[in-house]
Each structure stands twice: as structure tokens, then as C-alpha cells.
Design an enzyme around this catalytic site. Structure first.
Site, mmCIF file in Angstrom:
data_model
loop_
_atom_site.group_PDB
_atom_site.id
_atom_site.type_symbol
_atom_site.label_atom_id
_atom_site.label_comp_id
_atom_site.label_asym_id
_atom_site.label_seq_id
_atom_site.Cartn_x
_atom_site.Cartn_y
_atom_site.Cartn_z
ATOM 1 N N ASP A 36 0.805 -1.219 0.000
ATOM 2 C CA ASP A 36 0.000 0.000 0.000
ATOM 3 C C ASP A 36 0.843 1.276 0.000
ATOM 4 O OD1 ASP A 36 -2.706 -0.881 -0.063
ATOM 5 O OD2 ASP A 36 -2.448 -1.649 1.964
ATOM 6 N N ASP A 52 -7.566 -3.805 -4.728
ATOM 7 C CA ASP A 52 -7.095 -2.529 -4.196
ATOM 8 C C ASP A 52 -5.731 -2.152 -4.767
ATOM 9 O OD1 ASP A 52 -8.564 -4.323 -2.496
ATOM 10 O OD2 ASP A 52 -8.445 -2.892 -0.852
#
Length: 434
Positions: free
Chosen positions: A129, A194
Site C-alpha cells: 500500500d 485494491d
């Protein structure tokens, strides 16, 4: 079309998933079609929402511990996290957007203080991320201030992210260790939808360094995702697990959706946004076509509420979809909404509307306007001084695990602010054209 897009890219400033600029490819096209009889009222609403968001984040900054970043607000308390949490970049990114709008020095000081705390993350390799963490924060800072040290941090962050790429699989690994979703199933080399949002950091690094390696990785990941993460109707799976020896798909599952075969709304939002961004960065029409199909699935789904702010999953409690984890449908008499998904898609559609035909542009921009109007209403936007300082209400993080259900979330605020700024940018371009 590709030549036109590339020409516009060369003439324009850069717009990232976390970047706003005075002009981005397709903005003038989209600006011609943003509107309708209620456009003037929405212009006022957007401006007021940004003004009140500045006040709200000034209030929020007073609630956040100096060494922490805000995540949510539950039971009268602001819940914060360390810089190592995946959501850490959203708060400084939101502050920088609001500073850009207001030139409020208090917000800028707070953003800079948080950036200092995030600098150490540039060498982290145990987290996929980094795009969220570093690009939404330092990316906005670099766009606004062009500091060489911010550029260097972004490049190092891209190197760290690239270390998670497996050439046999053709993807960036999402989770370091094999994960157990429900205590029974195990996943090898899981890749979540994601992850599309983190690729923009790689595109940036190739442009900043002239090294195509980062862009090549991003494209490989995108192609593998397009091949394996979507059904025929372009609805998305949340998790695809791969065999690291053969590169073959082992399973398609969910971690945050209702069912393995359901469509988690925020996952679909990541897909629309991510593939729109990849089209902008590559000019490859297959990504534009895919982004439209993903957006059309979202907008035309029979279970999308009239206010266009989705339920946390499109298939909750439907026949043929069995809940995973310990989700108890009876616990929620009303299916939880996810304002974060609505905000992500609203922002994505404003950009997507600039790359398509007049008819489709009107369709996407009109949908984005309706989403922004809903999110800006008292049904979702909290009054100043309430909600712990967060802007939006009614977002949902991990419903299956009963985590952060129907609460404010920092990333919901980030993409909501971005959608407001993008909308104002479109209107500004239209005004200039006149």
C-alpha cells in the site's frame, strides 16, 4: 484517440490518483458536458462543502495525537493509527488538497508535520500500500511545492513497492504472509483489487527517473488483473491467489465482501479508478474500454440505491451468494452503506468522462454530479464540529469482520475532497473556455 490523448498529456500537468491539476487530459471535453439545470446549485454546494471541510479538518487536527494519524471516529472517540498503517497517507493528502483550496497555513503546517512522520516509510517493503501511503501524501506535496526531497522519497518508495513484484506471477504481492480469511482457507500469493491504486506510484517513478522498469511492472500487473480479477460482466473479485511456481490462479475469494462470488462495492470502485488511471498513463484503449465496462456495471446495477451511494456489497443477502467469515445479516436490519466507495467512484468518473464520447461523457459526469450532491447533503456530510472532525458519515471498512461499520473513514474523506476539487477544476476550465 491515442495520439490525441498523448498530445494532451504532453501539454498538461500531471494528474494522479492523488494528483489534482489545473488541466488534465480530457478536462476540456468533460467540461463541455458537466452540468444541467441544477449545475449552478451544485457549484455552490461544492464550494460550501470545501469551505466547511477546511473548518472540519482544522477541528480534526486538534483531536489527533502528534505521533499518530486519524483513521475513524467510534463511540465519541477519534481512533488513530501509526504511520505504518495503510491509511496513513490519506490525512496529509486531504490536508494538502484543502490547503490548495484555502491557502490555510494551519492546514499546511499540520500536513508538513505528518509528512515528516511518513518519511521513514519509503524503505518499507512489507506493504503493497505504499501508493496510498506515500503517493497520496508526498505526491500531493511534490505537485504543489516541487521539492527535490519529496521527489527522491517518491522514487525510493517506488523501488520498495517494486520489490514485491513476482515476474512469474506478473503481479505485486498484496500480503506478505499466507492469510487465513476464515480460519480454514489459506491463500498463497494473494493479490487484491485494491492494488490497482498503488500502481500510479510506479508510473510516476518511470517518468521521474526515465527508467521504464517501474512502468513495465505496473502494466504487467494491470494486464494480469484484467485477465483474472473480473467476471464476464466486469464485476470484480476481491482476492485472487496465485501459485508462485506456475503463475496459475489457485482461487478467487473475498476478504471484505459478502461472498466469494459477490461484488464488494469499494473493490469495484478501486477497479474503475485504477483502470481509468492506467489508461491515462498508457493511452492503451483496452484499459479505457475496461474502465467503462467496470463503471457501467457499477452504475447500472439494480441494487445501486437512488442516491447512488452504494451498499457495502452489491449482493448482500441475495440468493446464490453465501456470506463468508462470521457475517451475520440479521445484525444489520439496514444494509450498511459505504460512502467511501461512492466518493472513489465519483472522483474516477469525473476523470473518465474526459476520455470518452460526448454521450458517455454526459452519462459519467451526470452520475458523478449526483454522487457528489448526495455525499454533500446532510445525509452524509457531517456538520462542522461533529463526527470527530471527519467530513463524511456512513462509510464501512470491514463489514464481514464487524470492523468499522457505518462510521467515518479517512479515505472516504480523501476521495470526497478529491472529487470536489476535480469538479471545481472542470467548472473552472469551462469558465475559461467561455
Amino acid at each position: 484517440m491515442k495520439k490525441a490523448v498523448n498530445s494532451l498529456i504532453k501539454k498538461s500537468l500531471f494528474l494522479g490518483g492523488c494528483f489534482l491539476l489545473s488541466f488534465y487530459p480530457g478536462t476540456k471535453l468533460a467540461a463541455q458536458y458537466v452540468g444541467g439545470s441544477s449545475r449552478s446549485a451544485l457549484d455552490d454546494t461544492v464550494n460550501l462543502s470545501l469551505q466547511e471541510s477546511v473548518k472540519q479538518y482544522t477541528y480534526l487536527s486538534e483531536q489527533v495525537p502528534k505521533d499518530q494519524l486519524p483513521r475513524t471516529y467510534i463511540d465519541g472517540q477519534v481512533m488513530s493509527v501509526s504511520p505504518y498503517a495503510w491509511i496513513s497517507g490519506f490525512y496529509p493528502g486531504s490536508l494538502l488538497y484543502l490547503y490548495e483550496f484555502s491557502r490555510d497555513s494551519i492546514l499546511l503546517k499540520e500536513a508538513n508535520n505528518k509528512l515528516v512522520q511518513l518519511e521513514k516509510l519509503q524503505t518499507v517493503t512489507a506493504n503493497h500500500d505504499l501508493g496510498f501511503m506515500m503517493y497520496c501524501s508526498f505526491g500531493n506535496a511534490y505537485r504543489l511545492f516541487q521539492k527535490p526531497e519529496h521527489k527522491a522519497i517518491l522514487i525510493q518508495s517506488a523501488k520498495s513497492l517494486a520489490s514485491r513484484f513476482n515476474p512469474k506471477v506478473g503481479c505485486i504481492e498484496s500480503w506478505d504472509e499466507i492469510k487465513s480469511l476464515d480460519g480454514k482457507r489459506m491463500l498463497d500469493f494473494p493479490v487484491i483489487i485494491d492494488n490497482m491504486m498503488n500502481l500510479e506510484l510506479l508510473f510516476f517513478a518511470s517518468k521521474a527517473t526515465g527508467d521504464p522498469y517501474y512502468k513495465d511492472i505496473a502494466i504487467q500487473h494491470t494486464d494480469k488483473t484484467l485477465k483474472n480479477h473480473f467476471r464476464k460482466d466486469f464485476s470484480s473479485y476481491h482476492v485472487v491467489a496465485y501459485d508462485t511456481l506456475s503463475g496459475k490462479v489457485l482461487s478467487r475469494e473475498t476478504h471484505q465482501g459478502f461472498s466469494d462470488n459477490s461484488t464488494w462495492s469499494r473493490g469495484q470502485a478501486w477497479a474503475v479508478y485504477g483502470f481509468t488511471m492506467v489508461y491515462r498513463e498508457t493511452g492503451n484503449k483496452k484499459y479505457l474500454k475496461a474502465a467503462q465496462r467496470m463503471a457501467d456495471f457499477y452504475l447500472k446495477h439494480e441494487n445501486l440505491p437512488d442516491d447512488m451511494v452504494p451498499y457495502w456489497d452489491f449482493n448482500v443477502n441475495q440468493e446464490g451468494y453465501d456470506p463468508v467469515w462470521n457475517y451475520d445479516p440479521a445484525k444489520y436490519p439496514e444494509i450498511p452503506r459505504d460512502a467511501s466507495a461512492g466518493a472513489i467512484v465519483a472522483s474516477a468518473l469525473l476523470e473518465l468522462s474526459g476520455y470518452v464520447t460526448k454521450k458517455k461523457s454526459q452519462y459519467y459526469s451526470s452520475a458523478a454530479e449526483k454522487m457528489i450532491a448526495s455525499l454533500s447533503s446532510s445525509n452524509y456530510r457531517a456538520p462542522v464540529g461533529t463526527n470527530g472532525g471527519f467530513i463524511l458519515m456512513h462509510a464501512s471498512g470491514g463489514v464481514p469482520g464487524d470492523v468499522e461499520v457505518d462510521v467515518p473513514l479517512s479515505y472516504a474523506d480523501y476521495y470526497y475532497i478529491e472529487s470536489l476539487m476535480r469538479y471545481q477544476n472542470l467548472i473552472s476550465d469551462k469558465s475559461i473556455e467561455k
